[in-house]
Design an enzyme around this catalytic site. Structure first.
Site, mmCIF file in Angstrom:
data_model
loop_
_atom_site.group_PDB
_atom_site.id
_atom_site.type_symbol
_atom_site.label_atom_id
_atom_site.label_comp_id
_atom_site.label_asym_id
_atom_site.label_seq_id
_atom_site.Cartn_x
_atom_site.Cartn_y
_atom_site.Cartn_z
ATOM 1 N N GLU A 476 1.436 70.979 -29.194
ATOM 2 C CA GLU A 476 0.502 70.999 -28.066
ATOM 3 C C GLU A 476 -0.803 70.372 -28.505
ATOM 4 O O GLU A 476 -1.039 69.198 -28.296
ATOM 5 C CB GLU A 476 0.316 72.436 -27.578
ATOM 6 C CG GLU A 476 -0.417 72.530 -26.246
ATOM 7 C CD GLU A 476 -0.271 73.901 -25.616
ATOM 8 O OE1 GLU A 476 -1.026 74.193 -24.692
ATOM 9 O OE2 GLU A 476 0.601 74.682 -26.053
ATOM 10 N N GLU A 740 -3.819 83.844 -30.396
ATOM 11 C CA GLU A 740 -3.823 83.382 -29.008
ATOM 12 C C GLU A 740 -3.700 84.542 -28.026
ATOM 13 O O GLU A 740 -4.317 84.541 -26.968
ATOM 14 C CB GLU A 740 -2.660 82.412 -28.784
ATOM 15 C CG GLU A 740 -2.533 81.884 -27.369
ATOM 16 C CD GLU A 740 -1.416 80.867 -27.222
ATOM 17 O OE1 GLU A 740 -1.476 80.078 -26.263
ATOM 18 O OE2 GLU A 740 -0.502 80.855 -28.072
#
Length: 895
Positions: A476, A740
């Site tokens: 990502e 995260e």
């Protein structure tokens, strides 16, 4: 005396290669006495340092200018390309004493299209080598370009400058050695609009006679894997890398020689057989070409390049700090699993690569290095990497000592598994990130909170690489806007990120569509859709933050039309002023836990906030009619929010912590309902036994709102919480960076879904701004810019007995700290020259306040002492102070 220091030109110290036509020159101040300030300044500029002392040879002289400005914009003669300018600032203090001075320099790059003669060169597609290893989708591996050009110089030059860039990432070489220490240049920008070039001083690397200029160029962001797309991004940028460079050599007799990329260059693959930012690097040392970048006089084995493009394109000089290796980390443990397989623990989750020393390996011995952030039952946990292989391979040449360090890939890892190498590996981890100066510090008496601050800082290092990315390990690594906007206040406490964010904002603006919608990510890659609430609002919030924090008017002016367009886009599609239409993917309070905040509550709150910022920015920029219009719009949105989402009892639709936090932080409640809303928020936290439910957006507001509304006790309870979900829970379970998600790993559930589970993701670390701003106490008033008017509010509480912070501002060093002992509190502060401060001392007895052991009101620099809600408010001139006062504990001050 008052002295200037920290001289900068366009955010940088001594920038080499600058293309601003009207650069801003700035400085900071320090003094050895209180109440010091700048009374006047003078800037002079010359071609040589010695010329600064000769008025006849000055290129620019502002003359003596009265005032406290610590920045001046160039208004001298037009700057010339490839020219070094030396400048001096002289300052006189408020009493007229001086001048004290400091010097610096900047050097321009190639300012005009006509300065460039170079063309883009690359490999003939017909010569694409088919080499192992293939990628997962069976695309052929593509060795990086290995380019060279021999040339002769009649004599030793007095000056040499290399201007270089790539469609891809590159490493320049000259006469057998590496040029500079930059990594992964030219970085990642919105390439359709801008490709950055770098400038190198190569004077000392050149010699009379035969020379060789070379470069290795890999795919990088241009033509490698980016984001979570299964394909290389040829549909976005290009399908192969290329190189553009221009070496400008000057001689003592005034002559000049230019060596530029053209059809006369040659190339051949070398030992790097494949290199990709996400996948890793494959090096076969048996294919090394000794002396390829040295003046051998032979191009045997090399083939002609092709000219990819004769137009240099949208080149800009790199405007901020480049990516560099900033430190090395040595292992803390080696775990031998099987013969020749070792897992190395570096003790810190980081971003970068390894340097491995290999001794007496057999020719053809393939050493495989895999990377992971965490272990699962003692083995690398790789599932969360998704399609990113994060694997480097070194095939030994055989015999002697060999050193393997990948050059065109980057990994997020704490652990590496090294296969097919006997014994304890000789390995270090090399940390990479944009080299923003980390000049802020926070520390306190609690080791858990100190670890939290460390985790926040390491998350910032790892994810500020080319763009403010979401994660550094999986497939990502995109520049998500919401993540950046909620973390920007914390980031600017830890480091000087002014140039980094100002540069990235240009990508944010370039991603905006014709209707005014920003995108979720910048540069736009993989997600070409309208931004969600709080994501698109970053295009409004970050320029305003750069103005408030750094006084960056240029970034605000550049972004202002797009800020207006974004708010107009929302208003146009939501005429009832409830933001329910055109909300993009509408992530809500992303990754909140055990709660769901209604999306239209969140989106409408952000609509109001962005309208308010546009109004404030318009006022700053002198667009008073625009300010009036958008202040009215903000008022109408606020009324719609109250009418639609606020109950008569102070409840906010959804009754979530984030809903209350948004309403309180963005002033979206009637004054008579604020207390009730605070009580609802507090009750939710208390019924959950001091646990949070906030996601990415709410967490940034959690502790500040509680503390500012008299519930610092709850803010501290959340800060110290070690049960799930909390910052402390991740730390207790081994986190060395911010996770995260709160439930990235739990004792009751193990690992969260590998589809999205990064262990290095700064968003939930936005509490760092509160650590500096309230726990230690460094803040500024609501009308202050660049910390001109400080608001110092130390907040003892929780299990802390002391806390302190220091940060560099555009005006100088600011510090604030406190400690409690034996019924007294001691507060130390530093206020830079020219700034003033209001210091709130939390004391139970205002009459006991002393400074330097004497009654505070009698001390120099102390202007007023008066009671306040906190205890005592003291107005201060610049200087360093130590206050003490009676203190009975935080509980007596919370309500």
């Amino acid at each position: 005396m008052t002295h200037p220091y920290g001289l900068r030109t366009e955010h940088r110290a001594e920038p080499l290669g600058l293309d601003a036509a009207y650069p801003r020159l700035s400085w900071k101040l320090r003094a050895d006495r209180r109440a010091a300030a700048q009374g006047a300044y003078r800037l002079t500029v010359a071609a040589h340092p010695s010329d600064l002392d000769d008025p006849r040879r000055l290129l620019w002289d502002t003359g003596r200018r009265t005032g406290e400005d610590l920045e001046a914009t160039w208004d001298g003669p037009a700057l010339q390309s490839a020219t070094r300018y030396h400048w001096r600032v002289e300052i006189w203090d408020e009493r007229g004493e001086g001048p004290a001075s400091a010097q610096s320099w900047f050097e321009t790059g190639l300012l005009h299209r006509g300065d460039w003669s170079a063309v883009w060169i690359g490999r003939d597609p017909a010569r694409l080598p088919q080499v192992d290893p293939p990628t997962d989708d069976d695309e052929p591996s593509r060795p990086p370009l290995q380019l060279r050009r021999e040339f002769d110089l009649d004599s030793v030059p007095v000056r040499g400058r290399l201007y270089a860039t790539a469609r891809g990432v590159y490493e320049p070489r000259l006469n057998g050695g590496r040029v500079g220490d930059l990594e992964l240049s030219p970085g990642w920008t919105e390439y359709h609009h801008r490709i950055q070039y770098q400038t190198y001083d190569v004077t000392d690397l050149l010699r009379g006679g035969r020379n060789v200029l070379g470069a290795v160029v890999a795919d990088g962001w241009w033509s490698g894997y980016v984001g979570f797309d299964a394909r290389r991004p040829a549909q976005h940028y290009g399908d192969h890398p290329s190189f553009l460079a221009q070496l400008v050599v000057d001689f003592a007799d005034g002559s000049r020689q230019v060596i530029a990329t053209d059809a006369g260059w040659v190339e051949r693959p070398g030992e790097i057989r494949a290199a990709d930012l996400l996948m890793g690097e494959y090096v076969d040392a048996r294919h090394a070409v000794p002396g390829w970048d040295a003046p051998t006089g032979s191009n045997t084995g090399f083939a002609p390049v092709i000219v990819d493009d004769t137009e240099p394109g949208p080149l800009v000089a790199e405007p901020d700090q480049p990516i560099r290796v900033t430190r090395e980390i040595r292992p803390v443990a080696n775990h031998h699993r099987t013969s020749g397989r070792t897992i190395v623990d570096f003790g810190q989750n980081l971003v970068g690569r390894i340097r491995l020393t290999v001794r007496a390996a057999a020719a053809g011995q393939a050493i495989v290095v895999r990377h992971a952030e965490v272990l699962d039952n003692g083995e690398l946990y790789l599932d969360n990497l998704r399609r990113a292989d994060a694997t480097d391979v070194y095939v030994a040449a055989g015999g002697g000592t060999e050193v393997f360090e990948p050059r065109f890939t980057v990994h997020g890892f704490r652990y590496v598994e090294i296969n097919n190498l006997a014994g304890d590996p000789e390995v270090v981890a090399r940390v990479l990130h944009n080299d923003t100066p980390f000049d802020g510090t926070f520390e306190c008496s609690d080791s858990l909170v100190n670890q939290l601050q460390s985790n926040i800082t390491w998350g910032q290092r790892g994810n500020f690489l080319a763009v403010p990315s979401d994660c550094p390990q999986r497939d990502e690594r995109l520049g998500w806007l919401a993540d950046a906007q909620i973390f920007a206040p914390t980031a600017s406490r830890n480091a000087d990120v002014s140039g980094f964010f100002a540069r990235w904002l240009r990508d944010v603006v370039d991603g905006q569509d014709a209707d005014g919608a920003f995108r979720d990510v910048a540069p736009v890659m993989a997600l070409d859709r309208e931004a969600a609430p709080a994501w698109g609002d970053a295009g409004v919030i970050i320029p305003w933050h750069l103005w408030r924090c750094y006084g960056d008017r240029v970034a605000l002016e550049r972004s202002f039309p797009s800020m207006v367009a974004w708010v107009d886009h929302i208003r146009r599609h939501n005429p009832d002023l409830r933001w329910r239409h055109r909300t993009g993917n509408s992530y809500g309070d992303w990754l909140q836990v055990d709660a769901t905040t209604p999306r239209d509550v969140l989106s409408t709150a952000y609509f109001a906030r962005s309208a308010e910022i546009v109004a404030d920015a318009a006022e700053v920029l002198g667009h008073h009619d625009v300010a009036t219009e958008y202040r009215g719009l903000r008022g109408a949105i606020r009324a719609a929010f109250i009418d639609s989402y606020v109950g008569d009892d102070g409840t906010v639709d959804g009754s979530t912590q984030t809903g209350y936090l948004l309403a309180l932080a963005f002033d979206l409640l009637p004054a008579n309902l604020v207390r009730a809303a605070v009580d609802h928020l507090a009750a939710d936290i208390e019924k959950r036994e001091m646990r949070l439910t906030t996601g990415f957006l709410g967490v940034a507001l959690l502790c500040p709102v509680l503390a500012d509304h008299g519930r610092a006790d709850l803010a501290y309870a959340l800060l110290h919480q070690e049960e799930f979900p909390s910052w402390g829970y991740s730390i207790r379970n081994g986190a060395t960076t911010i996770w995260e998600r709160w439930d990235g790993w739990t004792q009751h559930g193990g690992f969260q879904s590998p589809a999205m589970n990064s262990f290095n993701h700064y968003s939930l670390g936005s509490v760092g701004d509160w650590l500096y701003g309230r726990v230690a106490g460094i803040d500024q008033t609501s009308t202050s810019v660049g910390y001109r008017e400080l608001l110092l509010r130390p907040l003892p509480g929780g299990r802390l007995s002391w806390a302190r912070a220091q940060q560099e501002t555009v005006r100088g060093t600011v510090a604030c700290g406190w400690s409690t002992r034996n019924g007294r509190i001691t507060v130390t502060v530093a206020v830079p020259p020219g700034s003033t401060a209001i210091l709130e001392i939390p004391t139970s007895d205002p009459a006991t306040v002393k400074e330097g052991g004497r009654p505070a009101a009698d001390q120099p620099g102390v202007r007023t002492v008066q009671p306040s809600a906190a205890g005592v408010a003291v107005q201060l001139a610049s200087g360093r102070y130590t206050f003490s006062a009676a203190y009975q504990g935080a509980e007596s001050l919370n309500h």
